[in-house]
Design a protein around this motif. Structure first.
Motif, PDB file in Angstrom:
ATOM      1  N   GLY A  80       0.847  -1.182   0.000  1.00  0.00           N
ATOM      2  CA  GLY A  80       0.000   0.000   0.000  1.00  0.00           C
ATOM      3  C   GLY A  80       0.883   1.232   0.000  1.00  0.00           C
ATOM      4  O   GLY A  80       1.922   1.268   0.656  1.00  0.00           O
ATOM      5  N   LEU A 119      -7.564   6.790  -0.321  1.00  0.00           N
ATOM      6  CA  LEU A 119      -7.473   5.331  -0.185  1.00  0.00           C
ATOM      7  C   LEU A 119      -7.733   4.650  -1.532  1.00  0.00           C
ATOM      8  O   LEU A 119      -6.996   3.745  -1.931  1.00  0.00           O
ATOM      9  N   THR A 124      -2.792   3.796   1.335  1.00  0.00           N
ATOM     10  CA  THR A 124      -3.372   3.124   2.499  1.00  0.00           C
ATOM     11  C   THR A 124      -2.893   3.757   3.801  1.00  0.00           C
ATOM     12  O   THR A 124      -3.452   3.489   4.854  1.00  0.00           O
ATOM     13  N   THR A 125      -1.837   4.587   3.717  1.00  0.00           N
ATOM     14  CA  THR A 125      -1.374   5.359   4.878  1.00  0.00           C
ATOM     15  C   THR A 125      -1.060   6.771   4.401  1.00  0.00           C
ATOM     16  O   THR A 125      -0.463   6.947   3.339  1.00  0.00           O
ATOM     17  N   PRO A 151      -7.701   5.876   4.716  1.00  0.00           N
ATOM     18  CA  PRO A 151      -6.366   5.340   4.987  1.00  0.00           C
ATOM     19  C   PRO A 151      -6.014   5.384   6.468  1.00  0.00           C
ATOM     20  O   PRO A 151      -6.728   6.005   7.262  1.00  0.00           O
ATOM     21  N   ARG A 152      -4.918   4.746   6.839  1.00  0.00           N
ATOM     22  CA  ARG A 152      -4.341   4.944   8.171  1.00  0.00           C
ATOM     23  C   ARG A 152      -3.784   6.364   8.184  1.00  0.00           C
ATOM     24  O   ARG A 152      -3.123   6.778   7.234  1.00  0.00           O
ATOM     25  N   THR A 370       6.973   3.724   0.057  1.00  0.00           N
ATOM     26  CA  THR A 370       6.650   2.498   0.812  1.00  0.00           C
ATOM     27  C   THR A 370       7.658   2.309   1.958  1.00  0.00           C
ATOM     28  O   THR A 370       7.462   2.863   3.030  1.00  0.00           O
ATOM     29  N   VAL A 383       3.732  -0.848   8.419  1.00  0.00           N
ATOM     30  CA  VAL A 383       3.345  -0.429   7.065  1.00  0.00           C
ATOM     31  C   VAL A 383       4.574  -0.375   6.165  1.00  0.00           C
ATOM     32  O   VAL A 383       5.713  -0.484   6.624  1.00  0.00           O
ATOM     33  N   TYR A 391       0.728  -4.785   8.283  1.00  0.00           N
ATOM     34  CA  TYR A 391      -0.669  -4.818   7.853  1.00  0.00           C
ATOM     35  C   TYR A 391      -0.787  -5.350   6.427  1.00  0.00           C
ATOM     36  O   TYR A 391       0.100  -5.128   5.600  1.00  0.00           O
ATOM     37  N   ASP A 393      -1.784  -4.390   3.722  1.00  0.00           N
ATOM     38  CA  ASP A 393      -2.101  -3.227   2.881  1.00  0.00           C
ATOM     39  C   ASP A 393      -1.362  -3.369   1.555  1.00  0.00           C
ATOM     40  O   ASP A 393      -0.123  -3.394   1.536  1.00  0.00           O
ATOM     41  N   LYS A 416      -6.797  -3.058   2.028  1.00  0.00           N
ATOM     42  CA  LYS A 416      -6.348  -2.496   3.321  1.00  0.00           C
ATOM     43  C   LYS A 416      -6.663  -3.504   4.419  1.00  0.00           C
ATOM     44  O   LYS A 416      -7.815  -3.918   4.571  1.00  0.00           O
ATOM     45  N   GLY A 417      -5.660  -3.914   5.149  1.00  0.00           N
ATOM     46  CA  GLY A 417      -5.861  -4.882   6.215  1.00  0.00           C
ATOM     47  C   GLY A 417      -6.489  -6.179   5.708  1.00  0.00           C
ATOM     48  O   GLY A 417      -7.286  -6.806   6.399  1.00  0.00           O
TER      49      GLY A 417
END
Ligand code: ARG
Length: 425
Positions: A80, A119, A124-125, A151-152, A370, A383, A391, A393, A416-417
């Protein structure tokens, strides 16, 4: 003995019954930790975290009957994506004085959509680099509670800055009494603001070390916090376990931020060779949002940007891209940040191609968003990579992103997750 067995069953059964297992298969996977591409990957996710990574043909761990299988044939799997510089509560379509048409909570309400849009684009973060009314903390809480999809989020709360500086509110005459949410002058005042952001949920501290493009009556080249003020913020934040990100366009401000001990420098438009050397030697990460200038120069006038802002963007945009090329060549550590919110939130994936155009390899560009980003967040445990313990992700693109980096502007699947949150196949 039987009673003992029943006790053990009672303890173990709920977790066994609740375990959600997802198995993801694809044609290829970008392993950002080794910098290599793996063919025919298989990833097992248990209760949202990656529990096993291998390739087709390996003996898989024992899977429960209700394991879900996601088959991404024809696709490449990547971790992610992480955007290190986002303003969730901003909206690119309302700039300049148009923003005064809306009530304060409007910005938080529309931020819910922005979070979802980020997202869906594969992020995702995200690290929030300043928001009003602690809306980024609120969004993080709402996402974590499962009330909204997003997202986170690593929130900063308000960005700290000097009176009249880039992170103050310089739009209105004195009789309106309008100021920024975290304005302070001198070490003591700024230390208090660090503590205040943390009290209300900030997980990173953002400061404005120089003037900026989008503010009124500030200059990007102008240093606006002294090295002493920056150091005071950094020392306090680090004591509290928080990292510090410094907005800095101008040469002197960038150097002062690095000398003052910040962890990441944002924008970095006019960095010189000495600044690049300092960044490299101090392990400071650079976040350079080199994509947005195209959108801003094309759409700025339509969305209400002040002529002053457009003039400044014309000064900064290309200079920043040239600085990016020199920083990459000079071996500085780079992380991916887009300043989403200054331009529409879903567009950030377009920046990968520009980063490659200005000197990164496709793998470096992907790592910046990443594994590098995770390291800069101090989140390498959960992450930034497809690796056991982190996660689940992931994003998938239809083809090979190392051959065609532009694919990241249009990811096909977002997980995600371990849950598919977006599927455009
Ligand atoms: N938030 C930044 C500022 O106002 C945006 C800089 C935009 N320009 C750029 N080329 N990255 O200063």
């Amino acid at each position: 003995m039987r009673r003992f067995l029943i006790l053990v069953l009672m303890l173990v059964w709920p977790s066994v019954a609740a375990a959600q297992t997802v198995v993801v298969r694809a044609d290829r996977m970008v392993d950002v930790l080794s910098g290599r591409v793996v063919d025919a990957p298989v990833v097992v996710i248990t209760d949202g975290r990656i529990s096993w990574v291998g390739v087709q043909g390996d003996t898989l761990p024992t899977l429960p009957d209700d394991a879900e299988h996601i088959d991404l044939a024809g696709h490449t799997l990547l971790p992610g994506l992480i955007d290190m510089h986002v303003h969730l509560d901003a909206n690119a379509n309302y700039a300049g004085y148009r923003q005064l048409e809306f009530t304060d909570q409007f910005w938080t309400v529309q931020a819910v959509t922005n979070a979802r849009t980020m997202l869906d684009a594969g992020f995702t973060t995200i690290r929030s680099m300043g928001a009003s009314g602690y809306s980024d903390v609120a969004l993080r809480q709402a996402v974590d509670e499962g009330l909204i999809v997003g997202p986170r989020i690593v929130p900063a709360g308000y960005a700290l800055g000097a009176t009249g500086g880039h992170c103050d509110n310089n739009m209105l005459p004195p009789s309106y009494g309008a100021t920024g949410g975290a304005v302070g002058d001198g070490p003591q005042a700024l230390i208090r603001l660090v503590r205040e952001q943390r009290r209300y949920g900030a997980e990173v501290i953002k400061i404005c070390a120089t003037g900026g493009v989008m503010s009124r009556n500030t200059q990007p080249g102008q240093q606006q916090l002294s090295e002493e003020e920056i150091r005071a913020v950094v020392d306090e934040a680090h004591r509290l376990g928080l990292r510090v990100a410094a907005h800095a366009h101008g040469t002197e401000g960038i150097r002062a931020a690095i000398a003052g001990g910040v962890d990441t420098v944002e924008h970095v438009s006019m960095i010189d060779d000495e600044g690049i050397r300092m960044a490299r030697e101090n392990g400071v990460w650079l976040t350079m949002d080199i994509f947005l200038t195209d959108w801003l120069l094309a759409e700025g006038e339509r969305v209400g940007l002040l002529p002053e802002n457009l003039d400044k963007e014309r000064m900064v945009g290309q200079a920043q891209r040239d600085s990016f090329r020199r920083a990459v060549r000079g071996g500085a550590r780079m992380i991916f940040g887009t300043d989403a919110g200054v331009y529409p939130h879903g567009m950030g994936g377009g920046q990968f191609a520009v980063m490659v155009q200005y000197g990164m390899t496709p793998m470096q560009a992907i790592q910046s968003a990443t594994s590098n980003a995770a390291e800069a967040l101090d989140r390498s445990d959960d992450v930034g990579a497809i690796a056991v313990g982190r996660y689940g992700d992931m994003v998938a693109v239809a083809g090979d992103p190392l051959a065609e980096i532009g694919l990241l502007a249009n990811v096909a699947v977002v997980i995600k997750g371990g849950e598919i949150v977006r599927d455009r196949r």
